[in-house]
Design a protein around this motif. Structure first.
Motif, PDB file in Angstrom:
ATOM      1  N   LYS A 165       0.670  -1.338   0.125  1.00  0.00           N
ATOM      2  CA  LYS A 165      -0.015   0.046   0.121  1.00  0.00           C
ATOM      3  C   LYS A 165       0.948   1.162   0.034  1.00  0.00           C
ATOM      4  O   LYS A 165       0.316   2.462  -0.398  1.00  0.00           O
ATOM      5  CB  LYS A 165      -0.627   0.008   1.256  1.00  0.00           C
ATOM      6  CG  LYS A 165      -2.198  -1.120   1.403  1.00  0.00           C
ATOM      7  CD  LYS A 165      -2.921  -0.934   2.251  1.00  0.00           C
ATOM      8  CE  LYS A 165      -4.038  -2.206   2.262  1.00  0.00           C
ATOM      9  NZ  LYS A 165      -4.945  -1.888   3.464  1.00  0.00           N
ATOM     10  N   VAL A 166       2.095   0.981   0.544  1.00  0.00           N
ATOM     11  CA  VAL A 166       2.900   2.367   0.638  1.00  0.00           C
ATOM     12  C   VAL A 166       3.986   2.288  -0.618  1.00  0.00           C
ATOM     13  O   VAL A 166       4.988   3.180  -0.625  1.00  0.00           O
ATOM     14  CB  VAL A 166       3.574   2.350   2.026  1.00  0.00           C
ATOM     15  CG1 VAL A 166       2.630   2.690   3.104  1.00  0.00           C
ATOM     16  CG2 VAL A 166       4.579   1.339   2.166  1.00  0.00           C
ATOM     17  N   TYR A 167       4.131   1.485  -1.492  1.00  0.00           N
ATOM     18  CA  TYR A 167       4.879   1.392  -2.334  1.00  0.00           C
ATOM     19  C   TYR A 167       4.445   2.620  -3.450  1.00  0.00           C
ATOM     20  O   TYR A 167       3.325   2.750  -3.854  1.00  0.00           O
ATOM     21  CB  TYR A 167       4.713   0.185  -3.414  1.00  0.00           C
ATOM     22  CG  TYR A 167       5.544  -0.061  -4.808  1.00  0.00           C
ATOM     23  CD1 TYR A 167       6.917  -0.219  -4.419  1.00  0.00           C
ATOM     24  CD2 TYR A 167       4.973  -0.057  -5.883  1.00  0.00           C
ATOM     25  CE1 TYR A 167       7.817  -0.375  -5.540  1.00  0.00           C
ATOM     26  CE2 TYR A 167       5.619  -0.193  -7.123  1.00  0.00           C
ATOM     27  CZ  TYR A 167       7.199  -0.352  -6.758  1.00  0.00           C
ATOM     28  OH  TYR A 167       7.980  -0.493  -7.853  1.00  0.00           O
ATOM     29  N   GLY A 168       5.459   3.305  -3.958  1.00  0.00           N
ATOM     30  CA  GLY A 168       5.135   4.636  -4.743  1.00  0.00           C
ATOM     31  C   GLY A 168       6.613   5.014  -5.350  1.00  0.00           C
ATOM     32  O   GLY A 168       7.393   4.294  -5.651  1.00  0.00           O
ATOM     33  N   VAL A 169       6.586   6.362  -5.543  1.00  0.00           N
ATOM     34  CA  VAL A 169       7.592   6.958  -6.132  1.00  0.00           C
ATOM     35  C   VAL A 169       8.820   6.779  -5.615  1.00  0.00           C
ATOM     36  O   VAL A 169       9.887   6.462  -6.338  1.00  0.00           O
ATOM     37  CB  VAL A 169       7.192   8.380  -6.677  1.00  0.00           C
ATOM     38  CG1 VAL A 169       8.561   9.052  -7.299  1.00  0.00           C
ATOM     39  CG2 VAL A 169       6.219   8.578  -7.723  1.00  0.00           C
ATOM     40  N   PRO A 170       8.987   6.918  -4.400  1.00  0.00           N
ATOM     41  CA  PRO A 170      10.241   6.642  -3.572  1.00  0.00           C
ATOM     42  C   PRO A 170      10.690   5.286  -3.741  1.00  0.00           C
ATOM     43  O   PRO A 170      11.995   4.870  -3.946  1.00  0.00           O
ATOM     44  CB  PRO A 170      10.109   7.078  -2.275  1.00  0.00           C
ATOM     45  CG  PRO A 170       8.861   7.970  -2.336  1.00  0.00           C
ATOM     46  CD  PRO A 170       8.119   7.759  -3.408  1.00  0.00           C
TER      47      PRO A 170
END
Length: 288
Positions: A165-170
């Motif tokens: 759920k917190v996987y993203g650009v960074p």
């Protein structure tokens, strides 16, 4: 650390994200987790009053500290001489904004006989942690590994994998450079002033970027577009990047990615394949 701060009449500022580590056990824990060897040159960003710097001088052959605050930057060499007599020559201090960091700038100040830094160990300011880390990885290819302390939420994002759920650009951009993992949590009371939230340790080990012909800039453009509208399918989210929804679908199919998928499901290798089949590259192949 408190005595030095009082001597300098230093009041920690939010502008520079100054939360100084004052617990020696935490310093030892960070240095041990960083797995620094005795022959390494360590880069430290944001040394502040120098508590972590002293721990790194105990473990490494050389340390270069990059500090934006002119007051603490000027005091750091004297702190090393006072608390680690004989090791002060192994320390170099660069008064600079870490976002302007370059190999040339480090070469101009680094300790005698030291090569370029091979490890990054730092308590990064919360407000700029991600861009500073990504910039250092981009401009200093000699960094083989490292450990940074950041806001715990940021640590979770940096270390997240596809599907989280917190996987993203960074997460995706950090994965371009290195294998990244969370290496622990740090409480609030080891800092002065104490932050309101916990910190996280993030460890990384450099690896080769994904195979393919797309540049980092091209791949990162796809990552940014995919997560700008993360609830949309990739066919829709990449429409502006590709020029149209159909062009986006064509690039996705050519890359072996389901156009109905969302960015959070893709690893950095998939983003690289999409970039490789992007509209500009397709146009270049046709013109060739």
């Amino acid at each position: 650390m408190r005595r030095i701060a009082a001597e300098l009449d230093l009041r920690p500022t939010k502008q520079w994200g100054q939360n100084f580590v004052i617990d020696p056990n935490t310093i030892r824990r960070i240095v041990q987790a960083a797995d620094v060897t005795a022959d390494e040159h360590v880069l430290e960003i944001g040394p502040g009053l120098g508590s972590l710097t002293l721990g790194l001088l105990d473990a490494a052959a050389a340390v270069t500290a990059v500090e934006i605050d002119p007051v603490t930057a000027a005091r750091l060499p004297r702190t090393a001489a006072e608390f680690r007599p004989g090791a002060e020559d192994a320390l170099a201090v660069l008064h600079a904004d870490a976002m302007t960091l370059s190999e040339q700038a480090l070469a101009e100040v680094r300790p005698a006989a030291a090569g370029g830094p091979t490890a990054l160990v730092a308590n990064l300011p919360y407000n700029v942690a991600v861009p500073v880390l990504l910039h250092a990885l981009a401009v200093l290819p000699g960094l083989r590994h490292g450990l940074v302390m950041v806001q715990e939420e940021v640590a979770d994002r940096l270390a997240a994998g596809p599907g989280s759920k917190v996987y993203g650009v960074p997460s995706a951009k950090a994965a371009w450079y290195a294998d990244v993992r969370k290496a622990g949590t740090i409480g609030t009371q080891v800092f002065w002033p104490a932050p309101r939230i916990h910190s996280g340790l993030v460890a990384f080990t450099r690896r080769e970027p994904p195979a393919g012909g797309a540049s980092r800039r091209e791949v990162f453009a796809v990552v940014d577009a995919a997560f700008a509208q993360r609830r949309k399918t990739l066919r829709a989210a990449l429409a502006s990047w590709a020029g149209s929804p159909q062009a986006a679908e064509d690039a996705l199919v050519a890359a072996g990615v389901d156009p109905r998928a969302r960015g959070e499901a893709l690893d950095i290798a998939a983003f690289a394949r999409i970039a490789e089949h992007g509209p500009r590259r397709a146009a270049e192949e046709v013109s060739a």
